[in-house]
Design a protein around this motif. Structure first.
Motif, PDB file in Angstrom:
ATOM      1  N   LYS A  84       0.827  -1.395   0.183  1.00  0.00           N
ATOM      2  CA  LYS A  84      -0.139   0.249  -0.127  1.00  0.00           C
ATOM      3  C   LYS A  84       0.786   1.227   0.114  1.00  0.00           C
ATOM      4  O   LYS A  84       1.795   1.398   0.787  1.00  0.00           O
ATOM      5  CB  LYS A  84      -1.023  -0.043   1.310  1.00  0.00           C
ATOM      6  N   GLY A  85       0.861   2.170  -1.168  1.00  0.00           N
ATOM      7  CA  GLY A  85       1.273   3.314  -1.176  1.00  0.00           C
ATOM      8  C   GLY A  85       2.617   3.312  -1.464  1.00  0.00           C
ATOM      9  O   GLY A  85       3.385   4.016  -1.588  1.00  0.00           O
ATOM     10  N   LYS A  86       3.230   1.960  -1.944  1.00  0.00           N
ATOM     11  CA  LYS A  86       4.788   1.783  -2.399  1.00  0.00           C
ATOM     12  C   LYS A  86       4.764   1.595  -3.917  1.00  0.00           C
ATOM     13  O   LYS A  86       3.578   0.975  -4.442  1.00  0.00           O
ATOM     14  CB  LYS A  86       5.261   0.695  -1.529  1.00  0.00           C
ATOM     15  N   ASN A  87       5.866   2.018  -4.660  1.00  0.00           N
ATOM     16  CA  ASN A  87       6.012   1.558  -6.063  1.00  0.00           C
ATOM     17  C   ASN A  87       6.677   0.286  -6.051  1.00  0.00           C
ATOM     18  O   ASN A  87       7.846   0.187  -6.049  1.00  0.00           O
ATOM     19  CB  ASN A  87       6.981   2.931  -6.577  1.00  0.00           C
ATOM     20  N   ALA A  88       5.833  -0.763  -5.747  1.00  0.00           N
ATOM     21  CA  ALA A  88       6.446  -2.297  -5.607  1.00  0.00           C
ATOM     22  C   ALA A  88       5.849  -2.909  -6.767  1.00  0.00           C
ATOM     23  O   ALA A  88       4.934  -2.787  -7.397  1.00  0.00           O
ATOM     24  CB  ALA A  88       5.780  -2.662  -4.381  1.00  0.00           C
ATOM     25  N   THR A  89       6.820  -3.880  -7.072  1.00  0.00           N
ATOM     26  CA  THR A  89       6.357  -4.930  -7.965  1.00  0.00           C
ATOM     27  C   THR A  89       6.320  -6.386  -7.191  1.00  0.00           C
ATOM     28  O   THR A  89       7.134  -6.588  -6.533  1.00  0.00           O
ATOM     29  CB  THR A  89       7.238  -5.045  -9.261  1.00  0.00           C
ATOM     30  N   VAL A  90       5.347  -7.106  -7.568  1.00  0.00           N
ATOM     31  CA  VAL A  90       5.171  -8.515  -6.763  1.00  0.00           C
ATOM     32  C   VAL A  90       5.506  -9.462  -7.493  1.00  0.00           C
ATOM     33  O   VAL A  90       4.718  -9.817  -8.710  1.00  0.00           O
ATOM     34  CB  VAL A  90       3.695  -8.288  -5.914  1.00  0.00           C
ATOM     35  N   ILE A  91       6.229 -10.491  -7.361  1.00  0.00           N
ATOM     36  CA  ILE A  91       6.436 -11.472  -7.967  1.00  0.00           C
ATOM     37  C   ILE A  91       5.961 -12.719  -7.186  1.00  0.00           C
ATOM     38  O   ILE A  91       5.919 -12.959  -5.966  1.00  0.00           O
ATOM     39  CB  ILE A  91       8.159 -11.794  -7.873  1.00  0.00           C
ATOM     40  N   SER A 120       1.413  -3.860 -10.322  1.00  0.00           N
ATOM     41  CA  SER A 120       2.482  -4.300 -10.949  1.00  0.00           C
ATOM     42  C   SER A 120       3.125  -5.876 -10.570  1.00  0.00           C
ATOM     43  O   SER A 120       3.278  -5.860  -9.335  1.00  0.00           O
ATOM     44  CB  SER A 120       3.914  -3.302 -10.831  1.00  0.00           C
ATOM     45  N   THR A 121       2.980  -6.722 -11.547  1.00  0.00           N
ATOM     46  CA  THR A 121       3.097  -8.062 -10.992  1.00  0.00           C
ATOM     47  C   THR A 121       3.698  -8.982 -12.087  1.00  0.00           C
ATOM     48  O   THR A 121       3.693  -8.595 -13.192  1.00  0.00           O
ATOM     49  CB  THR A 121       1.875  -8.725 -10.705  1.00  0.00           C
ATOM     50  N   PHE A 122       4.548  -9.915 -11.568  1.00  0.00           N
ATOM     51  CA  PHE A 122       5.014 -11.079 -12.387  1.00  0.00           C
ATOM     52  C   PHE A 122       4.718 -12.406 -11.947  1.00  0.00           C
ATOM     53  O   PHE A 122       5.048 -12.482 -10.922  1.00  0.00           O
ATOM     54  CB  PHE A 122       6.389 -10.731 -12.681  1.00  0.00           C
ATOM     55  N   TYR A 123       4.253 -13.121 -12.858  1.00  0.00           N
ATOM     56  CA  TYR A 123       3.822 -14.531 -12.437  1.00  0.00           C
ATOM     57  C   TYR A 123       4.901 -15.453 -12.690  1.00  0.00           C
ATOM     58  O   TYR A 123       5.469 -15.681 -13.730  1.00  0.00           O
ATOM     59  CB  TYR A 123       2.528 -14.956 -13.276  1.00  0.00           C
ATOM     60  N   LEU A 124       5.206 -16.314 -11.715  1.00  0.00           N
ATOM     61  CA  LEU A 124       6.369 -17.186 -11.791  1.00  0.00           C
ATOM     62  C   LEU A 124       5.914 -18.456 -12.537  1.00  0.00           C
ATOM     63  O   LEU A 124       6.807 -19.072 -13.120  1.00  0.00           O
ATOM     64  CB  LEU A 124       6.925 -17.566 -10.523  1.00  0.00           C
ATOM     65  N   LEU A 166      12.490 -17.544 -11.944  1.00  0.00           N
ATOM     66  CA  LEU A 166      12.691 -16.766 -11.029  1.00  0.00           C
ATOM     67  C   LEU A 166      13.556 -15.478 -11.300  1.00  0.00           C
ATOM     68  O   LEU A 166      13.368 -14.330 -11.102  1.00  0.00           O
ATOM     69  CB  LEU A 166      13.168 -17.543  -9.624  1.00  0.00           C
ATOM     70  N   TYR A 167      14.820 -15.697 -11.917  1.00  0.00           N
ATOM     71  CA  TYR A 167      15.860 -14.695 -12.108  1.00  0.00           C
ATOM     72  C   TYR A 167      15.526 -13.864 -13.093  1.00  0.00           C
ATOM     73  O   TYR A 167      15.644 -12.522 -13.004  1.00  0.00           O
ATOM     74  CB  TYR A 167      17.194 -15.184 -12.386  1.00  0.00           C
ATOM     75  N   SER A 168      14.607 -14.147 -14.119  1.00  0.00           N
ATOM     76  CA  SER A 168      14.234 -13.246 -15.169  1.00  0.00           C
ATOM     77  C   SER A 168      13.266 -12.284 -14.650  1.00  0.00           C
ATOM     78  O   SER A 168      13.193 -11.128 -15.104  1.00  0.00           O
ATOM     79  CB  SER A 168      13.787 -14.029 -16.344  1.00  0.00           C
ATOM     80  N   SER A 169      12.307 -12.925 -13.846  1.00  0.00           N
ATOM     81  CA  SER A 169      11.300 -12.053 -13.145  1.00  0.00           C
ATOM     82  C   SER A 169      11.896 -10.876 -12.488  1.00  0.00           C
ATOM     83  O   SER A 169      11.420  -9.922 -12.168  1.00  0.00           O
ATOM     84  CB  SER A 169      10.465 -12.761 -12.296  1.00  0.00           C
TER      85      SER A 169
END
Ligand code: TXA
Ligand code: MG
Length: 320
Positions: free
Chosen positions: A245-252, A264-268, A279-282
């Motif tokens: 919340k409130g962060k410029n975050a990306t979730v893997i 902002s997300t990446f699915y493994l 994993l590493y490319s994400s």
């Protein structure tokens, strides 16, 4: 230095660069490696230099085939041979260092790590070189290992002689490094071979301490931005949602959904193989444009051991 980008058909060009003492990045089944003639001290020193690798961290020597390995190192003990014959990919064994392998390869140790890649392309390339190749992962020291040629290009353009433009690597994490004793297998670095598979051959001991496995002493797999790992558990999704919340975050993620963690997300992936491969490319994709990466954690079971270890080191122990 101008870095040549080579097509997979240009094995002869790359082999001549190696024979002249140059450095060429090539794919293996695990990650891309930075190859140089394992008998040429100057070439080996160049590998340490371009990676910014600590001189105390020894390299793995790669052979074109098991046959060639057994021929070049005829006095290898039977239990080590047995393990090499049983496990045909993502495996590295540590053995006494023969005199023809220069001491710089092993950072002065009297042992050497050797491996035969399962990747046909890698084997063909090593064969064309006519000598075994040292090949650390083809990243700047401390960064996530490259699973795509573009990752190598990002880290090492202008510093190496050539990079093969081949496909992404199949496994996606480095080889498992082991020492085979008569009555047990010591695992010095977790990797692409699950220890359950090794247990079918001999009892397994996970060592991974800094004397046995020098590489584990150094900072590893770190993304360019901050990273935290959410401990696996029932409330993992809620914890992550709250944290970002409130962060410029990306979730893997692999367990939750993109919708839960938007924008902002990446699915493994679903299977352990897919997750490992991505994993590493994400991590490398996620570090661009975000202030912090949040990665879903993994269960405390043996199947996830390598993934748990890699994300723990990537986040430098920062868990939420
Ligand atoms: O999958 C892989 O192993 C990739 C591909 C390119 O083959 N290579 C790779 O190399 O990951 P590198 O240099 O990034 O990691 C080599 C690891 C380090 O942890 C190092 O400490 C360990 O192998 N190692 C090398 N020689 C050793 C030795 N004589 N005794 C104990 N550990 C050794
Ligand atoms: Mg490495």
């Amino acid at each position: 230095m101008k870095t040549q980008l080579l097509n997979p058909t240009e094995i002869k060009v790359a082999a001549s660069i190696i024979k002249r003492g140059g450095v060429v990045a090539f794919p293996t089944e695990t990650v891309y490696g930075l190859g140089a003639d394992a008998t040429n001290t100057t070439a080996i020193e160049k590998v340490f230099e371009v990676k910014g690798r600590p001189a105390q961290n020894p390299l793995i020597v790669h052979f074109e085939s098991l046959e060639n390995l057994f021929k070049r190192i005829p006095d290898m003990n039977d239990s080590t041979k047995k393990v090499l014959l049983a496990i045909k990919e993502a495996l590295t064994v540590v053995i006494p260092r023969p005199e023809w392998i220069p001491a710089v390869v092993s950072a002065g140790l009297n042992t050497v790590a050797v491996r035969v890649p399962a990747c046909e392309f890698a084997r063909e390339f090593i064969k064309a070189c006519g000598v075994p190749l040292v090949a650390p992962s083809a990243n700047i020291s401390g960064r996530p290992s490259p699973t795509e040629w573009q990752h190598v290009h990002t880290d090492l353009d202008g510093k190496v002689d050539a990079i093969f433009k081949c496909n992404p690597t199949r496994i996606g994490v480095e080889s498992t490094v082991v020492k085979v004793l008569p009555d047990k297998i010591q695992v010095l670095r977790l990797g692409g071979v699950n220890t359950k598979k090794l247990e079918k051959i001999l009892p397994v001991e996970i060592v991974g301490g800094s004397t046995e496995s020098p590489g584990t002493r150094f900072k590893h797999y770190a993304p360019a931005c901050k990273m935290v790992v959410a401990k696996f558990g029932k409330d993992m999704t809620a914890r992550i949602k709250n944290f970002i919340k409130g962060k410029n975050a990306t979730v893997i993620f692999w367990k939750g959904t993109a919708k839960q963690y938007a924008p902002s997300t990446f699915y493994l992936g679903k299977t352990i193989e897919e997750i490992t491969r991505n994993l590493y490319s994400s991590i490398r994709k996620a570090e661009r444009g975000s202030d912090i990466i949040v990665c879903e954690g993994f269960p405390e079971t043996a199947e996830y051991e390598t993934l748990r270890e890699r994300v723990q080191r990537a986040c430098e122990g920062n868990f939420i």
